[in-house]
Scaffold this motif. Sequence first.
Motif, PDB file in Angstrom:
ATOM      1  N   ASP A 297     -67.917  18.423 -17.039  1.00 13.09           N
ATOM      2  CA  ASP A 297     -66.901  18.432 -16.115  1.00 13.09           C
ATOM      3  C   ASP A 297     -66.059  19.646 -16.687  1.00 13.09           C
ATOM      4  OD1 ASP A 297     -67.297  16.230 -14.865  1.00 13.09           O
ATOM      5  OD2 ASP A 297     -66.100  14.768 -16.410  1.00 13.09           O
ATOM      6  N   MET A 298     -66.367  20.690 -17.166  1.00 17.40           N
ATOM      7  CA  MET A 298     -65.732  21.848 -17.479  1.00 17.40           C
ATOM      8  C   MET A 298     -66.710  23.055 -16.900  1.00 17.40           C
ATOM      9  SD  MET A 298     -66.034  21.980 -21.513  1.00 17.40           S
ATOM     10  CE  MET A 298     -65.850  23.863 -21.550  1.00 17.40           C
ATOM     11  N   ILE A 299     -66.071  24.366 -17.134  1.00 21.18           N
ATOM     12  CA  ILE A 299     -66.668  25.515 -16.802  1.00 21.18           C
ATOM     13  C   ILE A 299     -66.764  26.457 -17.940  1.00 21.18           C
ATOM     14  CG2 ILE A 299     -66.426  25.386 -14.221  1.00 21.18           C
ATOM     15  CD1 ILE A 299     -64.804  28.017 -14.623  1.00 21.18           C
ATOM     16  N   VAL A 300     -67.838  27.494 -18.192  1.00 23.54           N
ATOM     17  CA  VAL A 300     -67.850  28.436 -18.930  1.00 23.54           C
ATOM     18  C   VAL A 300     -67.957  29.684 -18.165  1.00 23.54           C
ATOM     19  CG1 VAL A 300     -68.079  27.309 -21.258  1.00 23.54           C
ATOM     20  CG2 VAL A 300     -70.056  28.124 -19.795  1.00 23.54           C
ATOM     21  N   VAL A 301     -67.779  30.927 -18.655  1.00 21.39           N
ATOM     22  CA  VAL A 301     -68.138  32.177 -18.062  1.00 21.39           C
ATOM     23  C   VAL A 301     -69.146  32.757 -19.145  1.00 21.39           C
ATOM     24  CG1 VAL A 301     -67.265  34.418 -17.144  1.00 21.39           C
ATOM     25  CG2 VAL A 301     -66.101  32.243 -16.753  1.00 21.39           C
TER      26      VAL A 301
END
Length: 108
Positions: A30-34
């Motif tokens: 439920d999160m993002i990373v770059v």
Amino acid sequence: MAKNLVQSGQTLNFTAAAAVMSGQAVAIGDMIVVSHGDVAAGQVGVGHAVGVFDLPKTAAADIAQGASVYLKDGEIGTDNTGVYAGKAWITAGGGTTSVHVAINVGGV
């Protein structure tokens, strides 16, 4: 320093389900990373979990500064059926192709 500190929390290792380009937003739960660098499918990469990034947006989306934004199909928009990405750092009107996003900030 606290003896139970694991890390600063600025980066997170991830296994790429498909090839990932440096700077690409990747959903992890439920999160993002770059992604810090290019990562081949099945390989482990490093993703930034905090910061403000210029990310591709849905061209039709009219995003106000401070709005909650979501990653869906590789683009940032306001459609909350995607993965929560963070807050729009700047206003990005319809027809623009990117938006600055403070990732994983604020929650929904």
